[in-house]
Write a protein that holds these residues in place. Structure first.
Motif, PDB file in Angstrom:
ATOM      1  N   ARG A 116       0.859  -1.218   0.108  1.00 34.69           N
ATOM      2  CA  ARG A 116       0.019  -0.047   0.013  1.00 34.69           C
ATOM      3  C   ARG A 116       0.971   1.346  -0.267  1.00 34.69           C
ATOM      4  NH1 ARG A 116      -3.130  -3.128   3.464  1.00 34.69           N
ATOM      5  NH2 ARG A 116      -2.206  -2.160   5.498  1.00 34.69           N
ATOM      6  N   GLU A 117       1.810   1.060   0.750  1.00 33.28           N
ATOM      7  CA  GLU A 117       2.907   2.277   0.799  1.00 33.28           C
ATOM      8  C   GLU A 117       3.416   2.351  -0.472  1.00 33.28           C
ATOM      9  OE1 GLU A 117       5.628   1.552   3.726  1.00 33.28           O
ATOM     10  OE2 GLU A 117       4.156   1.822   5.612  1.00 33.28           O
ATOM     11  N   GLN A 118       3.987   1.367  -1.379  1.00 28.49           N
ATOM     12  CA  GLN A 118       4.374   1.585  -2.498  1.00 28.49           C
ATOM     13  C   GLN A 118       3.455   2.105  -3.608  1.00 28.49           C
ATOM     14  OE1 GLN A 118       6.512  -2.031  -3.623  1.00 28.49           O
ATOM     15  NE2 GLN A 118       8.283  -1.370  -2.039  1.00 28.49           N
ATOM     16  N   ASP A 119       2.113   1.753  -3.571  1.00 30.25           N
ATOM     17  CA  ASP A 119       1.203   2.159  -4.218  1.00 30.25           C
ATOM     18  C   ASP A 119       0.817   3.501  -4.254  1.00 30.25           C
ATOM     19  OD1 ASP A 119       0.735  -0.360  -5.297  1.00 30.25           O
ATOM     20  OD2 ASP A 119      -0.905  -0.988  -3.990  1.00 30.25           O
ATOM     21  N   GLU A 120       0.951   3.840  -2.779  1.00 30.89           N
ATOM     22  CA  GLU A 120       1.036   5.551  -2.711  1.00 30.89           C
ATOM     23  C   GLU A 120       2.011   6.321  -3.145  1.00 30.89           C
ATOM     24  OE1 GLU A 120       0.540   5.777   1.590  1.00 30.89           O
ATOM     25  OE2 GLU A 120      -1.253   5.121   1.617  1.00 30.89           O
ATOM     26  N   ASP A 121       2.976   5.736  -3.227  1.00 28.70           N
ATOM     27  CA  ASP A 121       4.609   6.346  -3.770  1.00 28.70           C
ATOM     28  C   ASP A 121       4.151   6.499  -5.361  1.00 28.70           C
ATOM     29  OD1 ASP A 121       5.517   6.736  -1.415  1.00 28.70           O
ATOM     30  OD2 ASP A 121       6.877   5.035  -1.460  1.00 28.70           O
TER      31      ASP A 121
ATOM     32  N   LEU B 108       1.135   6.597  -6.732  1.00 28.89           N
ATOM     33  CA  LEU B 108       0.292   7.521  -7.099  1.00 28.89           C
ATOM     34  C   LEU B 108       0.968   8.832  -7.112  1.00 28.89           C
ATOM     35  CD1 LEU B 108      -2.765   6.088  -5.348  1.00 28.89           C
ATOM     36  CD2 LEU B 108      -2.633   6.219  -7.750  1.00 28.89           C
ATOM     37  N   LYS B 109       1.493   9.221  -6.302  1.00 29.30           N
ATOM     38  CA  LYS B 109       2.233  10.467  -6.036  1.00 29.30           C
ATOM     39  C   LYS B 109       3.192  10.843  -7.269  1.00 29.30           C
ATOM     40  CE  LYS B 109       2.361  10.763  -0.928  1.00 29.30           C
ATOM     41  NZ  LYS B 109       3.241  10.805   0.373  1.00 29.30           N
ATOM     42  N   LEU B 110       4.003   9.842  -7.686  1.00 33.92           N
ATOM     43  CA  LEU B 110       4.793   9.895  -8.716  1.00 33.92           C
ATOM     44  C   LEU B 110       3.857  10.101 -10.032  1.00 33.92           C
ATOM     45  CD1 LEU B 110       7.736   9.723 -10.432  1.00 33.92           C
ATOM     46  CD2 LEU B 110       7.303   7.262 -10.167  1.00 33.92           C
ATOM     47  N   GLU B 111       2.934   9.460 -10.186  1.00 34.85           N
ATOM     48  CA  GLU B 111       2.021   9.549 -11.244  1.00 34.85           C
ATOM     49  C   GLU B 111       1.453  11.048 -11.403  1.00 34.85           C
ATOM     50  OE1 GLU B 111      -2.062   7.638 -13.245  1.00 34.85           O
ATOM     51  OE2 GLU B 111      -1.185   7.085 -11.354  1.00 34.85           O
ATOM     52  N   GLU B 112       1.018  11.421 -10.084  1.00 37.65           N
ATOM     53  CA  GLU B 112       0.604  12.805 -10.087  1.00 37.65           C
ATOM     54  C   GLU B 112       1.630  13.890 -10.413  1.00 37.65           C
ATOM     55  OE1 GLU B 112      -0.703  13.382  -6.162  1.00 37.65           O
ATOM     56  OE2 GLU B 112      -2.583  12.012  -6.346  1.00 37.65           O
ATOM     57  N   THR B 113       2.777  13.443  -9.976  1.00 34.74           N
ATOM     58  CA  THR B 113       4.064  14.349 -10.289  1.00 34.74           C
ATOM     59  C   THR B 113       4.036  14.530 -11.796  1.00 34.74           C
ATOM     60  OG1 THR B 113       5.050  13.944  -8.205  1.00 34.74           O
ATOM     61  CG2 THR B 113       6.494  15.016  -9.949  1.00 34.74           C
ATOM     62  N   VAL B 114       4.135  13.394 -12.601  1.00 34.17           N
ATOM     63  CA  VAL B 114       4.169  13.188 -14.010  1.00 34.17           C
ATOM     64  C   VAL B 114       3.163  14.094 -14.657  1.00 34.17           C
ATOM     65  CG1 VAL B 114       4.316  11.532 -15.781  1.00 34.17           C
ATOM     66  CG2 VAL B 114       5.578  11.174 -13.871  1.00 34.17           C
ATOM     67  N   THR B 115       1.856  13.779 -14.137  1.00 35.29           N
ATOM     68  CA  THR B 115       0.877  14.451 -14.770  1.00 35.29           C
ATOM     69  C   THR B 115       0.964  15.937 -14.725  1.00 35.29           C
ATOM     70  OG1 THR B 115      -0.623  12.290 -14.434  1.00 35.29           O
ATOM     71  CG2 THR B 115      -1.573  14.447 -14.905  1.00 35.29           C
ATOM     72  N   SER B 116       1.348  16.332 -13.536  1.00 34.91           N
ATOM     73  CA  SER B 116       1.654  17.862 -13.351  1.00 34.91           C
ATOM     74  C   SER B 116       2.689  18.322 -14.254  1.00 34.91           C
ATOM     75  CB  SER B 116       2.013  17.900 -11.974  1.00 34.91           C
ATOM     76  OG  SER B 116       2.185  19.508 -11.813  1.00 34.91           O
ATOM     77  N   THR B 117       3.782  17.497 -14.253  1.00 38.06           N
ATOM     78  CA  THR B 117       4.831  17.932 -15.357  1.00 38.06           C
ATOM     79  C   THR B 117       4.402  18.015 -16.794  1.00 38.06           C
ATOM     80  OG1 THR B 117       6.311  16.861 -13.741  1.00 38.06           O
ATOM     81  CG2 THR B 117       7.173  17.379 -16.070  1.00 38.06           C
ATOM     82  N   LYS B 118       3.421  17.020 -17.125  1.00 41.97           N
ATOM     83  CA  LYS B 118       3.097  17.103 -18.510  1.00 41.97           C
ATOM     84  C   LYS B 118       2.132  18.411 -18.757  1.00 41.97           C
ATOM     85  CE  LYS B 118      -0.579  14.717 -19.288  1.00 41.97           C
ATOM     86  NZ  LYS B 118      -1.634  13.306 -19.655  1.00 41.97           N
TER      87      LYS B 118
END
Length: 236
Positions: free
Chosen positions: A144-149, A151-161
């Motif tokens: 679960r902790e890695q899934d949260e990480d 998701l955060k990485l995905e949000e960062t990538v989306t924001s960067t996009k």
């Protein structure tokens, strides 16, 4: 139709990326127990590469999902085709999630059990005193902790996009402004040339008019002089 073909090409690229991720996960799972030194480093690099590719796949799926809402594609495709492509994206995203869970489970097992320099299992301090159900619970917590990480990485990538898209739009706007400025400069230059040509014509006409006027004045002076001489001769 061209937009639709472009979407299909991007989806096929995403499928090939998913196949590559699955092959790497299979390679990682079928590898011999990791020992010390180079094998440990190779395993870490392989896991990092897989995670990067999973992130790339998620970004591509977001892009494909976004394109399905674009006006150009909704006009070119029927509702049935759009629904079919929505299902294609969902299916590939489900496959990506399964591969992510598989990678996390494999990684967590290695992290929980550990490996010593001779390739023998070494118990992690966090599993000391835990039974099988406790180990499973700890593994699920780590997942679960890695899934949260992720998701955060995905949000960062989306924001960067989104930032990249905004920068691209800003560059397009500046390019259009520069093009308009070049067009205005060309029009102004053309007007200046036309004005210079007109001024040259007026100068020539003025010079010609001055010559004619001088000639007329000289004729008038000569006539006046002749009349004066004639008058003097007549009255003298």
């Amino acid at each position: 139709m061209a937009q639709s073909d472009s979407w299909m090409r991007e989806f096929e690229d995403a499928v090939r990326l998913a196949d590559d991720i699955a092959a790497r996960i299979a390679e990682r799972n079928s590898a011999a127990p990791v020992g010390a030194g180079t094998r440990t480093a190779d395993n870490s690099r392989l896991i990092s590469a897989i995670r990067r590719k999973i992130t790339m796949l998620g970004t591509r799926l977001d892009s494909l999902q976004s394109l399905l809402s674009s006006p150009s594609l909704t006009k070119a495709l029927s509702e049935k085709d759009l629904s079919k492509r929505q299902d294609m994206v969902l299916g590939l995203r489900s496959r990506m999630n399964q591969m992510t869970n598989s990678l996390n489970a494999s990684s967590n097992r290695s992290n929980l059990l550990g490996q010593d320099g001779k390739g023998e299992p070494k118990e992690d301090k966090r599993v000391t005193g835990l039974d099988n159900s406790g180990i499973v619970g700890l593994q699920q917590q780590i997942m679960r902790e890695q899934d949260e990480d992720l998701l955060k990485l995905e949000e960062t990538v989306t924001s960067t996009k989104h930032i990249a898209l905004a920068v691209n739009e800003e560059l397009d706007l500046h390019t259009k402004l520069l093009d308009n400025l070049d067009e205005d400069a060309d029009r102004t230059n053309t007007r200046l040339k036309n004005m210079q040509r007109r001024l040259g014509d007026l100068s020539k006409k003025a010079s010609s008019g001055c010559s004619v006027m001088c000639l007329v004045l000289m004729v008038l002076v000569i006539v006046i002089l002749v009349l004066v001489i004639f008058a003097l001769i007549r009255y003298l």
